[in-house]
Design a protein around this motif. Structure first.
Motif, PDB file in Angstrom:
ATOM      1  N   VAL A  70       0.803  -1.215   0.000  1.00 36.51           N
ATOM      2  CA  VAL A  70       0.000   0.000   0.000  1.00 36.51           C
ATOM      3  C   VAL A  70       0.839   1.270   0.000  1.00 36.51           C
ATOM      4  CG1 VAL A  70      -2.075  -1.054   0.946  1.00 36.51           C
ATOM      5  CG2 VAL A  70      -0.345  -0.169   2.513  1.00 36.51           C
ATOM      6  N   MET A  89       5.234   2.839  -0.150  1.00 35.39           N
ATOM      7  CA  MET A  89       6.681   2.765   0.038  1.00 35.39           C
ATOM      8  C   MET A  89       7.121   4.126   0.539  1.00 35.39           C
ATOM      9  SD  MET A  89       7.863   1.150  -3.566  1.00 35.39           S
ATOM     10  CE  MET A  89       7.469  -0.515  -4.087  1.00 35.39           C
ATOM     11  N   THR A  90       7.939   4.142   1.573  1.00 36.27           N
ATOM     12  CA  THR A  90       8.338   5.417   2.158  1.00 36.27           C
ATOM     13  C   THR A  90       9.844   5.457   2.369  1.00 36.27           C
ATOM     14  OG1 THR A  90       6.240   5.281   3.367  1.00 36.27           O
ATOM     15  CG2 THR A  90       7.750   7.034   4.008  1.00 36.27           C
ATOM     16  N   LEU A 125       2.297   0.442 -18.667  1.00 36.32           N
ATOM     17  CA  LEU A 125       3.618   0.704 -18.109  1.00 36.32           C
ATOM     18  C   LEU A 125       4.586   0.977 -19.249  1.00 36.32           C
ATOM     19  CD1 LEU A 125       3.438  -2.332 -15.693  1.00 36.32           C
ATOM     20  CD2 LEU A 125       2.761   0.006 -15.220  1.00 36.32           C
ATOM     21  N   ARG A 138      -0.559  -4.447 -18.064  1.00 34.79           N
ATOM     22  CA  ARG A 138      -0.714  -5.389 -16.957  1.00 34.79           C
ATOM     23  C   ARG A 138      -2.151  -5.459 -16.465  1.00 34.79           C
ATOM     24  NH1 ARG A 138       1.564  -2.965 -12.759  1.00 34.79           N
ATOM     25  NH2 ARG A 138      -0.546  -2.473 -12.141  1.00 34.79           N
ATOM     26  N   ASP A 147       0.702   2.433  -9.610  1.00 32.49           N
ATOM     27  CA  ASP A 147       0.674   1.023  -9.204  1.00 32.49           C
ATOM     28  C   ASP A 147       1.933   0.294  -9.633  1.00 32.49           C
ATOM     29  OD1 ASP A 147      -1.838   1.587  -8.362  1.00 32.49           O
ATOM     30  OD2 ASP A 147      -2.890   0.347  -9.828  1.00 32.49           O
ATOM     31  N   GLU A 148       2.468   0.676 -10.814  1.00 36.80           N
ATOM     32  CA  GLU A 148       3.620  -0.032 -11.359  1.00 36.80           C
ATOM     33  C   GLU A 148       4.832   0.039 -10.422  1.00 36.80           C
ATOM     34  OE1 GLU A 148       2.104   2.583 -12.497  1.00 36.80           O
ATOM     35  OE2 GLU A 148       3.442   4.114 -13.327  1.00 36.80           O
ATOM     36  N   ILE A 149       4.897   1.097  -9.612  1.00 36.71           N
ATOM     37  CA  ILE A 149       5.997   1.209  -8.647  1.00 36.71           C
ATOM     38  C   ILE A 149       5.771   0.240  -7.489  1.00 36.71           C
ATOM     39  CG2 ILE A 149       7.163   2.754  -7.023  1.00 36.71           C
ATOM     40  CD1 ILE A 149       6.292   5.076  -8.917  1.00 36.71           C
ATOM     41  N   LEU A 150       4.522   0.163  -7.025  1.00 38.63           N
ATOM     42  CA  LEU A 150       4.227  -0.651  -5.836  1.00 38.63           C
ATOM     43  C   LEU A 150       4.267  -2.148  -6.106  1.00 38.63           C
ATOM     44  CD1 LEU A 150       1.638   1.860  -4.702  1.00 38.63           C
ATOM     45  CD2 LEU A 150       3.526   1.155  -3.266  1.00 38.63           C
ATOM     46  N   THR A 161       7.507   9.323  -0.861  1.00 42.09           N
ATOM     47  CA  THR A 161       6.448   8.348  -0.697  1.00 42.09           C
ATOM     48  C   THR A 161       5.969   7.850  -2.063  1.00 42.09           C
ATOM     49  OG1 THR A 161       5.748   9.707   1.184  1.00 42.09           O
ATOM     50  CG2 THR A 161       4.275   7.932   0.520  1.00 42.09           C
ATOM     51  N   SER A 162       5.837   6.557  -2.201  1.00 42.76           N
ATOM     52  CA  SER A 162       5.258   5.987  -3.420  1.00 42.76           C
ATOM     53  C   SER A 162       3.921   5.357  -3.076  1.00 42.76           C
ATOM     54  CB  SER A 162       6.174   4.908  -4.011  1.00 42.76           C
ATOM     55  OG  SER A 162       7.402   5.473  -4.370  1.00 42.76           O
ATOM     56  N   ILE A 163       2.905   5.708  -3.827  1.00 36.92           N
ATOM     57  CA  ILE A 163       1.549   5.226  -3.523  1.00 36.92           C
ATOM     58  C   ILE A 163       0.844   4.760  -4.792  1.00 36.92           C
ATOM     59  CG2 ILE A 163       1.167   6.600  -1.435  1.00 36.92           C
ATOM     60  CD1 ILE A 163      -0.215   8.690  -3.260  1.00 36.92           C
ATOM     61  N   PRO A 164      -0.207   3.967  -4.620  1.00 38.35           N
ATOM     62  CA  PRO A 164      -0.926   3.465  -5.797  1.00 38.35           C
ATOM     63  C   PRO A 164      -1.830   4.530  -6.432  1.00 38.35           C
ATOM     64  CG  PRO A 164      -1.899   2.562  -3.795  1.00 38.35           C
ATOM     65  CD  PRO A 164      -0.709   3.367  -3.367  1.00 38.35           C
ATOM     66  N   ASP A 165      -2.334   4.223  -7.636  1.00 38.67           N
ATOM     67  CA  ASP A 165      -3.256   5.105  -8.367  1.00 38.67           C
ATOM     68  C   ASP A 165      -4.668   5.006  -7.792  1.00 38.67           C
ATOM     69  OD1 ASP A 165      -1.733   6.119 -10.775  1.00 38.67           O
ATOM     70  OD2 ASP A 165      -1.436   3.982 -11.085  1.00 38.67           O
ATOM     71  N   THR A 166      -4.839   5.337  -6.527  1.00 37.44           N
ATOM     72  CA  THR A 166      -6.197   5.325  -5.977  1.00 37.44           C
ATOM     73  C   THR A 166      -6.485   6.676  -5.341  1.00 37.44           C
ATOM     74  OG1 THR A 166      -5.563   4.574  -3.758  1.00 37.44           O
ATOM     75  CG2 THR A 166      -6.029   2.859  -5.393  1.00 37.44           C
TER      76      THR A 166
END
Lengths: 419, 419
Positions: A37, A39-40, A212, A221, B10-13, B40-45
Motif C-alpha cells: 500500500v 513505500m516510504t 507501463l 498489466r 501502481d507499477e511502482i508498488l 512516498t510511493s503510492i498506488p493510483d487510488t
C-alpha cells in the motif's frame, strides 16, 4: 495482507543513491497474497523512524524496513526501534560468533563497532545474515509484524529469500491477487489506449488494467483481485486473450518479460547467434543482452568502435563511406551491421551510430541524430531517429529501439517463412 | 524549507518499475535551501492520493508529485487533486493548442483522450510541458505549494529545470545547507569508520557525516546546516580537509563525482587514451564510461569477446593460453588487456573475464571467479576476485573493481613519476 516498505537513509533523500530495494521487494511479494500500500523513504533520524513505523502499522499488517543497521554513527535504526518497541538491545552470542568468524576468515582485525553489529532487539527473532555482519530482526507487535533488514541490496535479498518469503508462503490465504502482462512494442500509449478502449471499459471492478511505458515498449498489466481464485484467474485470462487478439502485430510477448530476455529466448529457440556493433550506445546494448543468464548461447560478442579508426579496423567499414557520409549515416550503420555479421560469423547483428550529445552536433546532424541497422538472414533493415539533447536518454532510447528493430526483423522473417 | 516527493503509480508498488524520479529531484533540490523530509510511493487510488497529499502538507511546505497524469484510465491524479483542492478541471486553450500542434507535427490523428490532456485544475498555474502532452500544474494552498508533474522521467526533468528550479532559486533564504563529498576506494566501511572515528566524534551538531557505500567505493558526505552561511561553509571545509589528510591514499576524489567521470577527467588531463576488453562484464564497463559526456576524448572503443573465438580474433589471445589456462585465468586476462592496448593503440586497457553465473561454474572455478587486468604505460596489474552467485551483482562488482584497479594503477604511475 497489506504491506508497507520503509527505506531509511539520508543518502536516499538527497538523491545520492536510488532506492532499488523497494522495487525488488515489491516484485517478490507479488507471488504472495500481499498488497503493497505504500513505500516510504525517510532520513536517519529518530523522529522520522518512530513516526513512520507508527503510520505504517496503522495501514499495513507487514512492515518491511531496510537500512540504517550499519556499524557507523549515522545509522540509528536499531536504537530507535528499541525505544519504539519499548525494549532494549542485547548482544546475541550466535551473531557475535558469526561476525567474529567473518573477520577471522578474512584475516581482518575486529573493531569495537563491529561488536555492536551483534546487538539486536531483546524481543526480536534474529534473522541470520550469511552475507554480512548486520543481522535482520523480526518483531511481532499484536497483529503487526515488523521485519528489519540491512540496506545493502544483496544482504537484504539474501534475508528476504532465506527468511522472509518462506514465512509469507505459509500464511493463511486472504485475498487472491493475480497479474498477467503483455509486452507491446511499436505503438504509442494513446494509440494503444484508443485501440483497446472498448475492451478496457468491459473490465469488471475486480480487474485493473495498467499501462507501463518505457522508451520503446509498453507493458500492459491486468491485475485481478478476488476471494474466488479460479474465477478471477479465468476472467483475467479471458481479457488477456482479447487484448492479444486485438493488438496482434504489436504483441512482443504474452508474459511478463523484458525485451532482452525475450529476444534471447527466441534466438536460442531458433539456434541463431547475435553480435552487436555499438557506437553511440557505447556497450549498453551488449550489457543489457548479457545481463540475461544464458545469453552466451546466443551472443557471440560485440564491439564498441567509438573512433572511426576502430569502425574500419574492427568492422571493415569503408574509409570512403566514413569520409563521404560520416560516421552517423545510414551507410555507416549498414556497413557496421554487415561487417559485424561477416567478421564474427553471426546470424544477426545490430549496429548503432549517432550523436548522443550534449556535444558533437552540427546543423545538418544535430544532437540526437541516430541510425540503427539490423542485419538478418537475408536483408538489413535500418531506421533513423531524431531524439533530443539528453545524452543518457538518447543512449537508452537507441538501445531499446535497436532491440525493437531486431524483434521486428525476426517477425518479418517469420512471416516470410510462413508464406 | 521542507519538501516531500510523492510518486504515484501502481507499477511502482508492484516493483515493475523503479522510481528514479525521486532521486533525481532530490539531487536537484540539494542546490537550494530545501530539506527533503520524506519520499512516498503510492498506488493510483483516490484514497491513497488524498491521504498522502494531506499528510505531506502537514510536514512540508513544498510537495512535488509525479505520475498519474497520462491519458489512460488508470491515471486518476488529476480528478483526485480537483476533489482535494475543492475545485474543477477546465480545458486550457493554450495547452490544447500545444497538444494539437504536437499531433499535427507528428502527422498523428488526435484522439478524444488526448483532448483530456489539456484539462487542468481550475485554480492552478499551468507549467507548460514542451516535451510531452501532459502539462505540469502548480497549486498554492495557504503557505503550502503543490507541484504536479508527469511521471515520464524526461518530461518531469524538463518541467523541473524550466519551471520549478527557477522558482526555488528566488525564494527567501531560510536555513543554509551545504554538502561536501569525498570519494574513497579500496577500504571497507568499518575500517574507514575506525580510521576516522576521532574526527567524527569532533563534529559539531550542525555537521553530519554519512557513509555511502557502493560495491567498491564509499562516498563520505559532510552535510552542514546553519543560519550562518560563511561559518558553516568554513567548518565543513575544515573537516573535509582533516578527512582527506587522514585517508590519503584511499581518497580517489575530493569532490562529488562518480569514479567514471573522475577517471575520464584524469585521463583527459594526461592526454591518455583507454580501451576495454570485456568478457564477463559484457559491455557494462564501456557503457558506464561512455555514459560520461566527453568520454570520446579518452575512450577509443572496446570489445566484448564473449566467445573464445572472438578473444583470439579481436585481441589476439593465444589459443594455447585459452586451452591451457582457460578463458577465466590470469593469463587470459593479461593477454586480453595487452591485446586490446596493442591492437587499438591505446595507452591503457582494462580487461575482465570471469564466471558471472548462475551457470558455468566448476569445482576449480566456481561461479563468481573473476580476473581483472589493467595494462598501463609500463606494466600490467591483475587481481582475482571470488564473488558469489548473483549474476548482476557479480557483473557490477567486477565493473567497479576494474575501475578501482585502473585508478590504483594511475596512482602508482603518478607516484613513480614523482620519484
Amino acid at each position: 495482507m497489506k504491506a508497507e516498505i520503509i527505506t531509511i537513509g539520508d543518502e536516499i533523500l538527497i538523491g545520492q543513491i536510488i532506492d532499488t530495494n523497494s522495487g525488488w521487494i515489491a516484485k517478490q511479494l507479488l507471488r504472495f497474497e500481499v498488497d503493497i500500500v505504500q513505500m516510504t523513504s525517510i532520513p536517519d533520524t529518530e523522529e522520522a523512524i518512530s513516526k513512520t513505523l507508527k503510520d505504517a502499522s496503522s495501514r499495513a499488517d507487514l512492515i518491511l524496513i531496510t537500512g540504517g543497521l550499519g556499524p557507523t554513527k549515522d545509522d540509528v535504526t536499531k536504537k530507535t526501534a528499541a525505544k519504539y518497541f519499548e525494549t532494549t538491545l542485547v548482544r546475541d552470542e550466535n551473531v557475535l560468533r558469526h561476525v567474529t568468524n567473518i573477520f577471522e576468515s578474512r584475516k581482518l582485525q575486529m573493531l569495537d563497532i563491529n561488536l555492536q553489529q551483534a546487538d539486536v532487539l531483546a524481543n526480536c527473532e534474529v534473522l541470520f545474515n550469511d552475507y554480512g555482519t548486520a543481522p535482520g530482526m523480526l518483531v511481532n507487535q499484536g497483529e503487526k509484524r515488523f521485519i528489519f533488514m540491512p540496506g545493502v541490496p544483496f544482504e537484504m535479498k539474501f534475508l528476504m529469500e532465506k527468511h522472509v518469503l518462506p514465512l509469507l508462503a505459509t500464511q493463511d490465504p486472504d485475498l487472491f491477487i493475480c497479474h498477467e502482462t503483455i509486452l507491446v512494442g511499436g505503438i504509442g500509449e494513446s494509440y494503444l489506449a484508443e485501440k483497446i478502449k472498448d475492451i478496457e471499459s468491459e473490465l469488471p471492478p475486480s480487474i485493473k488494467l495498467a499501462y507501463l511505458p518505457t522508451l520503446a515498449f509498453i507493458r500492459l498489466r491486468l491485475s485481478g483481485k478476488s476471494r474466488n481464485k479460479s474465477d478471477i484467474m479465468l476472467q483475467v485470462a479471458l481479457f488477456k486473450k482479447k487484448l492479444i487478439h486485438r493488438l496482434q502485430q504489436y504483441v512482443v510477448a504474452d508474459y511478463d518479460t523484458g525485451i532482452e530476455s525475450h529476444l534471447i529466448k527466441e534466438l536460442t529457440h531458433r539456434g541463431s547467434t547475435l553480435t552487436t556493433a555499438e557506437s553511440c550506445t557505447g556497450g549498453s546494448l551488449a550489457a543489457s543482452i548479457t545481463s540475461v543468464a544464458g545469453s552466451s548461447a546466443v551472443f557471440l560478442g560485440g564491439t564498441i568502435p567509438y573512433s572511426n579508426k576502430l569502425k574500419h579496423q574492427l568492422l571493415n567499414v569503408n574509409e570512403e563511406t566514413l569520409a563521404q557520409y560520416g560516421a552517423v549515416s545510414e551507410q555507416t550503420a549498414v556497413e557496421m551491421a554487415s561487417g559485424s555479421k561477416a567478421a564474427f560469423s553471426s546470424d544477426y547483428a545490430i549496429a548503432t551510430t549517432g550523436i548522443a550529445g550534449p556535444g558533437g552536433g552540427t546543423a545538418e546532424k544535430p544532437v540526437g541524430t541516430i541510425w540503427v541497422a539490423v542485419a538478418g538472414k537475408k536483408e538489413i533493415i535500418t531506421k533513423k531517429f531524431q531524439f533530443d539533447n539528453d545524452r543518457l536518454i538518447n543512449i537508452e532510447r537507441t538501445r531499446m529501439n535497436a532491440l525493437l528493430l531486431l524483434w521486428q526483423l525476426l517477425l518479418k522473417e517469420k512471416e516470410q517463412e510462413a508464406q
